[in-house]
Design a protein around this motif. Sequence first.
Motif, short mmCIF file in Angstrom:
data_model
loop_
_atom_site.label_atom_id
_atom_site.label_comp_id
_atom_site.label_asym_id
_atom_site.label_seq_id
_atom_site.Cartn_x
_atom_site.Cartn_y
_atom_site.Cartn_z
N MET A 146 12.37 6.69 1.91
CA MET A 146 11.55 5.82 0.87
C MET A 146 12.25 4.19 1.46
O MET A 146 13.30 3.93 1.63
CB MET A 146 11.75 5.75 -0.57
N THR A 147 11.19 3.37 1.37
CA THR A 147 11.38 1.73 1.70
C THR A 147 11.98 1.26 0.18
O THR A 147 11.93 1.88 -0.76
CB THR A 147 10.34 0.88 1.97
N GLN A 148 12.57 0.22 0.35
CA GLN A 148 13.16 -0.53 -1.00
C GLN A 148 12.04 -0.67 -2.09
O GLN A 148 12.29 -0.28 -3.20
CB GLN A 148 13.77 -1.75 -0.69
N ILE B 241 11.61 0.96 -5.93
CA ILE B 241 11.41 0.13 -6.79
C ILE B 241 10.25 0.27 -7.77
O ILE B 241 10.25 0.60 -9.13
CB ILE B 241 11.35 -1.55 -6.62
N ILE B 242 8.95 0.67 -6.91
CA ILE B 242 7.94 1.05 -7.62
C ILE B 242 8.10 2.35 -8.51
O ILE B 242 7.56 2.70 -9.66
CB ILE B 242 6.37 0.99 -6.81
N TYR B 243 8.46 3.29 -7.60
CA TYR B 243 9.06 4.69 -8.30
C TYR B 243 9.53 4.73 -9.50
O TYR B 243 9.26 5.47 -10.57
CB TYR B 243 9.40 5.50 -7.17
N LEU B 244 10.65 3.94 -9.38
CA LEU B 244 11.57 4.00 -10.58
C LEU B 244 10.89 3.11 -11.59
O LEU B 244 11.17 3.71 -12.92
CB LEU B 244 12.91 2.97 -10.03
N ALA B 245 10.21 1.95 -11.38
CA ALA B 245 9.64 1.09 -12.57
C ALA B 245 8.56 2.09 -13.30
O ALA B 245 8.34 2.22 -14.37
CB ALA B 245 8.95 0.05 -12.03
N ASP B 246 7.82 2.99 -12.64
CA ASP B 246 6.91 3.92 -13.04
C ASP B 246 7.59 4.67 -14.24
O ASP B 246 7.09 5.27 -15.10
CB ASP B 246 6.38 4.53 -11.96
N TYR B 247 8.74 5.30 -13.57
CA TYR B 247 9.65 6.23 -14.41
C TYR B 247 10.18 5.69 -15.78
O TYR B 247 10.08 6.28 -16.67
CB TYR B 247 10.67 6.78 -13.68
N LEU C 97 20.28 1.39 -7.29
CA LEU C 97 18.91 1.87 -7.03
C LEU C 97 18.77 3.05 -6.65
O LEU C 97 18.02 3.94 -7.19
CB LEU C 97 18.37 0.76 -6.02
N GLU C 98 19.56 3.57 -5.68
CA GLU C 98 19.49 5.19 -5.03
C GLU C 98 19.91 6.11 -6.02
O GLU C 98 19.19 7.16 -6.18
CB GLU C 98 20.09 5.31 -3.69
N LYS C 99 20.98 5.81 -6.64
CA LYS C 99 21.32 6.79 -7.75
C LYS C 99 20.30 7.08 -8.82
O LYS C 99 20.05 8.23 -9.09
CB LYS C 99 22.66 6.38 -8.46
N ALA C 100 19.49 6.04 -8.96
CA ALA C 100 18.44 5.91 -10.18
C ALA C 100 17.47 6.52 -9.57
O ALA C 100 16.81 7.64 -10.69
CB ALA C 100 18.30 4.43 -10.61
N LEU D 85 0.81 -1.30 -0.10
CA LEU D 85 0.03 -0.13 0.01
C LEU D 85 0.90 1.24 -0.02
O LEU D 85 0.49 2.32 -0.79
CB LEU D 85 -0.92 0.22 1.08
N SER D 86 2.08 1.30 0.87
CA SER D 86 2.57 2.45 0.78
C SER D 86 3.50 2.74 -0.62
O SER D 86 3.67 3.81 -0.93
CB SER D 86 3.52 2.66 1.86
N ALA D 87 3.89 1.53 -1.20
CA ALA D 87 4.54 1.82 -2.67
C ALA D 87 3.53 2.44 -3.40
O ALA D 87 3.86 3.02 -4.37
CB ALA D 87 4.97 0.20 -2.87
#
Length: 189
Positions: free
Chosen positions: A116-118, A122-128, A149-152, A103-105
């Motif tokens: 942000m949690t891992q 992942i969801i933020y980045l995948a959406d992008y 992950l963090e740099k991305a 839910l929080s993702a």
Amino acid sequence: MKQSKALELVKAQLTDRRYEHTVGVMETAVQLAQTYGADMKKAELAAIFHDYAKFRPKEEMKQLLIEEQMDERLLHFHHELWHAPVGAFLVQKEVGIMDEEVLSAIRWHTTGRPGMTQLEKIIYLADYIEPGRRFPGVDDVRALAPLHLEKAVLAAVKNSILFLIGKQQPVFPVTIDTYNDFIQNGDDG
Ligand SMILES: Nc1ncnc2c1ncn2[C@@H]1O[C@H](COP(=O)(O)OP(=O)(O)O)[C@@H](O)[C@H]1O
Ligand SMILES: [Fe+2]
């Protein structure tokens, strides 16, 4: 929940184009979860439902934001931001997903948030970066995604803020807070 059932439920909420985007986010998120050792089933579920509320009427979203005491600052920003927290609420209420990590993702997939949690990353980045996305800077973030992950995520956050500034649009402060958090807490590696 089975992937096929989840996809069927979300398809009914979306346009064909948005559904294709969702499948792209799902595949990208599962891949990232595998790369970074995150829970692939949670990544799949969060990705499938991340835009669940995307096409809810503005008035319905506004009412839920108020009733459910979500961040009231959202009311003064573009309604595009509302579908993420409203989506997290509705996915729990209508689909019955209770997993707070999932839910929080969904809740933070548009703005990000400090700490942000891992799975949120992942969801933020995948959406992008899902394959259907095309905009300046996306290829650089795509290249970085499987490496760091963090740099991305920081690159995506930075691009999003700069994009809004370039269009002289308001920037919801939580994304600025997210940027500061990555910079100040050394999450940029
Ligand atoms: N901090 C912010 N302030 C204002 N608008 C934002 C902010 N972060 C993202 N947005 C905008 O919100 C919109 C929705 O973002 P998002 O949920 O990531 O994409 P999608 O359109 O795939 O649902 C985008 O137009 C994006 O530019
Ligand atoms: Fe979204």
